[in-house]
Design a protein around this motif. Structure first.
Motif, short mmCIF file in Angstrom:
data_model
loop_
_atom_site.label_atom_id
_atom_site.label_comp_id
_atom_site.label_asym_id
_atom_site.label_seq_id
_atom_site.Cartn_x
_atom_site.Cartn_y
_atom_site.Cartn_z
N GLU A 259 91.37 -14.03 -25.49
CA GLU A 259 91.71 -15.33 -26.09
C GLU A 259 92.35 -16.20 -25.05
O GLU A 259 93.18 -15.75 -24.26
CB GLU A 259 92.71 -15.14 -27.24
N PHE A 260 91.97 -17.47 -25.07
CA PHE A 260 92.59 -18.43 -24.16
C PHE A 260 92.97 -19.67 -24.96
O PHE A 260 92.15 -20.20 -25.72
CB PHE A 260 91.64 -18.79 -23.02
N ALA A 261 94.21 -20.11 -24.80
CA ALA A 261 94.72 -21.30 -25.51
C ALA A 261 94.43 -21.20 -27.00
O ALA A 261 94.01 -22.18 -27.64
CB ALA A 261 94.12 -22.57 -24.91
N GLY A 262 94.64 -19.98 -27.56
CA GLY A 262 94.53 -19.81 -29.00
C GLY A 262 93.12 -19.63 -29.54
O GLY A 262 92.92 -19.55 -30.75
N MET B 135 88.10 -25.83 -20.54
CA MET B 135 89.22 -25.45 -21.41
C MET B 135 90.52 -25.28 -20.61
O MET B 135 91.60 -25.15 -21.19
CB MET B 135 88.95 -24.12 -22.11
N GLY B 136 90.37 -25.19 -19.28
CA GLY B 136 91.56 -25.06 -18.45
C GLY B 136 91.70 -23.71 -17.75
O GLY B 136 92.80 -23.30 -17.38
N SER C 136 90.02 -28.97 -11.30
CA SER C 136 89.48 -28.90 -12.67
C SER C 136 90.60 -29.02 -13.71
O SER C 136 90.34 -28.84 -14.90
CB SER C 136 88.67 -27.61 -12.86
N GLU C 137 91.80 -29.33 -13.26
CA GLU C 137 92.96 -29.51 -14.15
C GLU C 137 93.19 -28.31 -15.06
O GLU C 137 93.21 -28.42 -16.28
CB GLU C 137 92.80 -30.79 -14.99
N PRO C 138 93.38 -27.13 -14.43
CA PRO C 138 93.52 -25.91 -15.23
C PRO C 138 94.89 -25.77 -15.89
O PRO C 138 95.86 -26.38 -15.45
CB PRO C 138 93.34 -24.80 -14.19
N LYS C 139 94.92 -24.93 -16.92
CA LYS C 139 96.19 -24.46 -17.50
C LYS C 139 96.56 -23.13 -16.87
O LYS C 139 97.71 -22.72 -16.86
CB LYS C 139 96.05 -24.26 -19.01
N ILE D 174 101.38 -25.10 -14.51
CA ILE D 174 100.15 -24.31 -14.53
C ILE D 174 100.51 -22.83 -14.36
O ILE D 174 101.33 -22.48 -13.50
CB ILE D 174 99.21 -24.76 -13.39
N ALA D 175 99.92 -21.98 -15.20
CA ALA D 175 100.13 -20.53 -15.07
C ALA D 175 99.23 -19.99 -13.97
O ALA D 175 98.17 -20.55 -13.69
CB ALA D 175 99.83 -19.84 -16.39
#
Ligand code: ADP
Ligand code: MG
Length: 255
Positions: free
Chosen positions: A63-66, A80-81, A170-173, A204-205
């Motif tokens: 799961e990523f970002a819920g 999605m990041g 890519s503006e990741p999370k 950013i993680a």
């Protein structure tokens, strides 16, 4: 406490008869730096391939970002990041440093990297804005002096920074770094540690695979240890350093 950003739930990957990853569960929180370590062949790169969507899982859930991302491939996960670098340097050798980072800017919108260079979609104003953003990132990773050089002409350490810059574009999370310090000398590793901390400061993680324990112990808040595809330990650096199973499998040997 916020929800974890990334959750692996009993993830496994088989290659024919080889069980590269077995029942792996761990999570990464927003803005957290987590290390993934273990001997060669323990399943670290395979884990990154599964998380990034480079390879599908055999079983288990990611799961990523819920959201479950099991059914999504890498090009659907990037917007999605979720961004990654590769263990072996992977840049377009003919591209300039700037053009390479621009490919990352474009994947943000699910466009083909090549469209960045062919300049297919988008207006001139958008192009100018993307270039400004790319220059900012190039500056952040410390490549301003070589922004116009072809990627093939810069050092391998600089190519690794370029992969990180492209991932950041890519503006990741969350960024997944597979052995970012490979081939770097001590000073370059020191700069890389600072860069990783700087990425975290931007919210950013980071999930980082590395053999250089100095770097791992310095930047990671939490470390997950793999051996033969299984998690054998997880904890803060001091716990990992003192864990007998980890010393036995990994830290006690050549490392
Ligand atoms: P690490 O990155 O920890 O060194 P890997 O994830 O690359 O380990 O490899 C874990 C195991 O999976 C190894 O036994 C490796 O040979 C195997 N493996 C990795 N990728 C593939 C593949 N594409 N096909 C077959 N076997 C693979
Ligand atoms: Mg590897």
């Amino acid at each position: 406490m916020s929800e974890p950003l990334l959750v692996l739930n009993r993830v496994s990957k088989n290659f024919g008869g080889v069980q590269a990853v077995k029942g792996l569960s761990f999570s990464v929180n927003p803005s957290e730096i987590v290390g993934l370590i273990g001997p060669n062949g323990s399943g670290k790169s395979t884990s990154v391939n599964l998380i990034s969507g480079t390879l599908p899982v055999t079983s288990g859930g990611i799961e990523f970002a819920g959201r479950s991302v099991n059914h999504l491939n890498i090009s659907a996960r990037v917007p999605m990041g979720l961004a990654r670098t590769f263990q072996t340097t992977s840049v377009f050798p003919e591209f300039s440093v700037l053009d390479q980072v621009l490919t990352g800017c474009h994947t943000r919108y699910g466009l083909s990297p090549i469209s960045a260079v062919l300049r297919l979609p988008g207006s001139r104003a958008e192009e100018t804005q993307q270039r400004r953003k790319a220059h900012k990132i190039i500056d952040f990773v410390g490549l301003s002096d070589v922004a116009d050089q072809p990627a093939s002409a810069i050092s391998s350490a600089q190519q690794r920074l370029l992969m990180i810059g492209t991932a950041l574009a890519s503006e990741p999370k969350l960024v997944l770094l597979d052995e970012p310090a490979a081939g770097m000398v001590a000073k370059e590793r020191k700069d890389l540690s600072r860069l990783i901390l700087g990425i975290q400061e931007q919210g950013i993680a980071v999930l980082v695979i590395e053999h250089h324990m100095g770097l791992i112990m310095e930047v990671c808040e939490r470390i997950v240890v793999l051996n033969f595809g299984q998690k054998i330990a997880e904890g803060v650096p001091a716990e990992i350093r003192a864990n007998p199973a980890v010393i036995d499998a990994y830290l006690g040997g050549a490392h």
